[in-house]
Scaffold this active site. Structure first.
Site, short mmCIF file in Angstrom:
data_model
loop_
_atom_site.label_atom_id
_atom_site.label_comp_id
_atom_site.label_asym_id
_atom_site.label_seq_id
_atom_site.Cartn_x
_atom_site.Cartn_y
_atom_site.Cartn_z
N LYS A 200 -54.78 -71.69 -29.65
CA LYS A 200 -54.49 -70.90 -30.84
C LYS A 200 -55.25 -71.43 -32.05
O LYS A 200 -55.86 -70.68 -32.80
CB LYS A 200 -52.98 -70.90 -31.11
CG LYS A 200 -52.56 -70.03 -32.28
CD LYS A 200 -51.05 -69.99 -32.42
CE LYS A 200 -50.66 -69.14 -33.61
NZ LYS A 200 -49.20 -69.08 -33.81
N GLU A 206 -55.73 -81.86 -26.08
CA GLU A 206 -55.86 -81.74 -24.63
C GLU A 206 -56.86 -80.65 -24.26
O GLU A 206 -57.73 -80.83 -23.40
CB GLU A 206 -54.50 -81.41 -23.99
CG GLU A 206 -53.44 -82.48 -24.17
CD GLU A 206 -52.57 -82.26 -25.39
OE1 GLU A 206 -51.41 -82.71 -25.38
OE2 GLU A 206 -53.05 -81.63 -26.38
N GLY A 261 -47.15 -69.76 -29.72
CA GLY A 261 -47.82 -70.12 -28.48
C GLY A 261 -46.99 -69.81 -27.25
O GLY A 261 -47.50 -69.30 -26.25
N ARG A 262 -45.68 -70.07 -27.31
CA ARG A 262 -44.84 -69.86 -26.13
C ARG A 262 -44.53 -68.38 -25.90
O ARG A 262 -43.89 -68.04 -24.90
CB ARG A 262 -43.56 -70.69 -26.25
CG ARG A 262 -42.75 -70.44 -27.50
CD ARG A 262 -41.69 -71.55 -27.68
NE ARG A 262 -40.96 -71.45 -28.94
CZ ARG A 262 -41.38 -71.94 -30.09
NH1 ARG A 262 -42.56 -72.53 -30.16
NH2 ARG A 262 -40.64 -71.84 -31.18
N GLU A 347 -38.18 -75.45 -26.77
CA GLU A 347 -39.02 -75.56 -27.95
C GLU A 347 -38.54 -74.61 -29.04
O GLU A 347 -38.76 -74.86 -30.23
CB GLU A 347 -40.48 -75.28 -27.60
CG GLU A 347 -41.46 -75.73 -28.67
CD GLU A 347 -42.90 -75.72 -28.22
OE1 GLU A 347 -43.39 -76.77 -27.77
OE2 GLU A 347 -43.54 -74.65 -28.30
N HIS A 378 -30.96 -78.38 -1.12
CA HIS A 378 -31.13 -79.64 -0.41
C HIS A 378 -31.53 -80.77 -1.35
O HIS A 378 -32.01 -81.81 -0.91
CB HIS A 378 -32.18 -79.47 0.70
CG HIS A 378 -31.77 -78.47 1.74
ND1 HIS A 378 -31.01 -78.80 2.84
CD2 HIS A 378 -31.99 -77.13 1.81
CE1 HIS A 378 -30.80 -77.70 3.56
NE2 HIS A 378 -31.38 -76.68 2.96
N LYS A 506 -48.18 -85.99 -32.05
CA LYS A 506 -49.61 -85.70 -32.15
C LYS A 506 -50.25 -86.57 -33.23
O LYS A 506 -51.35 -87.12 -33.05
CB LYS A 506 -49.82 -84.22 -32.49
CG LYS A 506 -49.45 -83.25 -31.38
CD LYS A 506 -49.72 -81.83 -31.83
CE LYS A 506 -49.33 -80.81 -30.78
NZ LYS A 506 -49.58 -79.42 -31.23
#
Length: 540
Positions: A200, A206, A261-262, A347, A378, A506
């Site tokens: 964005k 990253e 962003g999400r 978030e 399981h 950050k």
């Protein structure tokens, strides 16, 4: 400090009244309970009958939503009002699946132009007409992003594999750990690979590190900087920074600051989804989201799927002290859905101050976790059934499989229903003792073993079912949880659309990075951080 406006005396009284009985009692006292406490929208059916609610308590919960002006605040969001008050932004991801019809003509045109560019690229790939610099057809797409620029597209591309419109391979790289990009690149041919850089801001550490690694890899093998134009696309609000990276203007797809962003997989961040499933199915995916938007805007709260799920979440968090919620997807296609929803939910609603900035003295948000059934049976179902924690569960399952094999879907569906039933009804000590005595065990041994085999039950759950997972259904599911989360944020009086908590790490990482590569010993850090910096240096 903001005092709790949610824990009303009326709702407290309803909780105590309902806990005087059991979930099984509610069914025994009401033969029509399933019909009364389920609701549908499009292809989705929500069964919320296995919860501690009846008409009186549900009416009180609906009253809570009304008192928090949920309808008015929903209208404000769809209208484009500035509801993200810390960043002074509108929240308009919903417009992306509605052709921007509720917005001004300029914004609507931007949305539609960008979507048409996405669909055109999808048509080219589907027809085998998207070419690399040597004229070979693109056969591999690498999505480089992190957070919302990775989790959403990766989840949807995986979930909708049955609907992929070509044999193209899709890879996703997000982690700055060099292992991630190093495992992806050997699967690529520089002549036939398209890289999509999704950021964005085009400043995310990253993403830029992995994008640069991909660029270097490409140039080392081609020696042709001009070829970047046919192998690199970018999706960003920061078109200037993307251009400086070397991506030509015609390969830049815009985003806008009113898309979090999400929530961005509906935007050009979802280009990988469109490329994977083709233009027609991508539009069906958007249509599923819009169908849930229309339902959320118009359905009465008593029959409104996102509102009901939001109210039940608040009910469990603030009245039953549930600190987490499990999401169990009995559909292998949805194996990445819990991870996607973790970001979407935690978030958004992981906040401790009110909309106006006051500290809260009540719980908000839930720790969301889960996995794919029957695998989860399981692993952690033991804790759900006999553990000491109160953990509500959302079950998600389709009636049919996208990839049928013999009668395995019948077994899958029955396991899903059996687990929700077992959570509700449990197994009494008396029935266990009776069973073991009939098997010839002594009374002493039967009493002892019954204590260990006892399952208390009374654990609530929702079940979401659909005929079969399609792009339309996935669009509905995502929008359902988006609106559930928003509705909860309104009830809790928090801003669901900022995420300031992720910024501190950050900022600190930039300072620590400088010290990791500096020759001098770090002297102004806490003892732990300083010691770990020295360990890193000693092991280079």
């Amino acid at each position: 400090m903001s005092s709790n406006p949610i824990l009303t005396d009326s709702l407290k009284a309803h909780k105590q009244r309902l806990l005087a009985g059991s979930l099984m009692d509610l069914f025994q006292n009401n033969p029509n309970r399933f019909t009364q406490f389920s609701t549908a929208c499009g292809e989705l059916l929500l069964d919320f009958s296995k919860n501690f609610v009846d008409e009186e308590s549900l009416s009180a919960l609906v009253g809570l939503a009304e008192s928090r002006e949920l309808r008015q605040k929903t209208e404000a969001m769809f209208r484009g009002d500035i509801i993200n008050n810390t960043e002074h932004r509108a929240v308009l991801h919903t417009a992306l699946r509605n052709a921007g019809s509720e917005l001004d003509s300029e914004t609507a045109e931007l949305i539609n132009t960008t979507r048409e560019r996405m669909l055109q690229l999808a048509r080219q790939l589907e027809a085998g007409e998207l070419f690399g610099y040597t004229g070979k057809t693109i056969d591999t797409v690498v999505n480089i992003g992190v957070g919302g620029s990775d989790l959403g597209p990766a989840m949807a591309v995986d979930a909708l594999e049955k609907y992929h419109s070509s044999a193209t391979k899709f890879l996703f790289v997000s982690n700055i750990d060099p292992v991630h990009i190093s495992r992806a690149l050997p699967q690529c041919n520089p002549e036939t690979t398209l890289f999509i850089i999704c950021s964005k801001t085009f400043t995310t550490l990253e993403t830029l590190a992995n994008a640069q690694a991909a660029r270097n890899w490409f140039l080392e093998r081609t020696g042709n900087e001009k070829a970047i134009a046919q192998h690199f696309l970018a999706v960003s609000t920061n078109l200037e920074a993307a251009a400086e990276f070397g991506i030509p203007e015609e390969n830049l797809l815009p985003m806008w600051d009113w898309i979090g962003g999400r929530y961005s997989l509906w935007s050009a961040i979802g280009l990988t989804i469109a490329l994977a499933i083709g233009p027609d199915q991508f539009e069906a995916f958007l249509a599923g989201g819009k169908a849930m938007d229309d339902h959320f805007k118009r359905a009465p709260f008593r029959h409104n799927m996102p509102v009901l799920m939001a109210l039940l979440g608040v009910w469990h968090t603030d009245f039953f002290n549930a600190q987490s919620q499990a999401l169990l997807c009995y559909d292998q296609n949805l194996s990445l859905f819990p991870a996607y929803l973790q970001q979407l939910d935690m978030e958004s609603n992981g906040k401790s101050v009110s909309f106006s900035g006051e500290s809260l003295d009540y719980a908000t948000g839930a720790i969301l976790w889960g996995g794919v059934g029957t695998n989860t049976q399981h692993s952690f179902h033991q804790l759900l059934h006999q553990g000491t924690h109160f953990i509500p569960v959302d079950f998600i399952v389709g009636a049919r499989s996208t990839d049928p094999v013999a009668d395995q879907q019948t077994s899958l569906y029955s396991n899903c229903l059996a687990q929700s039933q077992a959570l509700m009804q449990g197994r009494s000590k008396a029935s266990l003792v009776e069973e073991m005595l009939a098997q010839g065990k002594s009374e002493e041994e039967a009493e002892f073993l019954a204590k260990h085999r006892f399952v208390p039950g009374n654990k609530p759950s929702n079940t979401l079912v659909y005929p079969v997972l399609t792009p339309f259904v996935l669009g509905q599911l995502i929008a359902l949880y988006e609106h559930k989360i928003f509705a909860q944020s309104v009830i809790w009086d928090i801003n669901a659309f900022d995420q300031w908590g992720v910024e501190l790490g950050k900022q600190l990482s930039k300072k620590i990075t400088a010290k990791l590569v500096a020759e001098k010993r770090a002297a102004d850090e806490d003892g732990s951080t300083q010691g770990l910096i020295e360990f890193f240096k000693q092991n280079q």
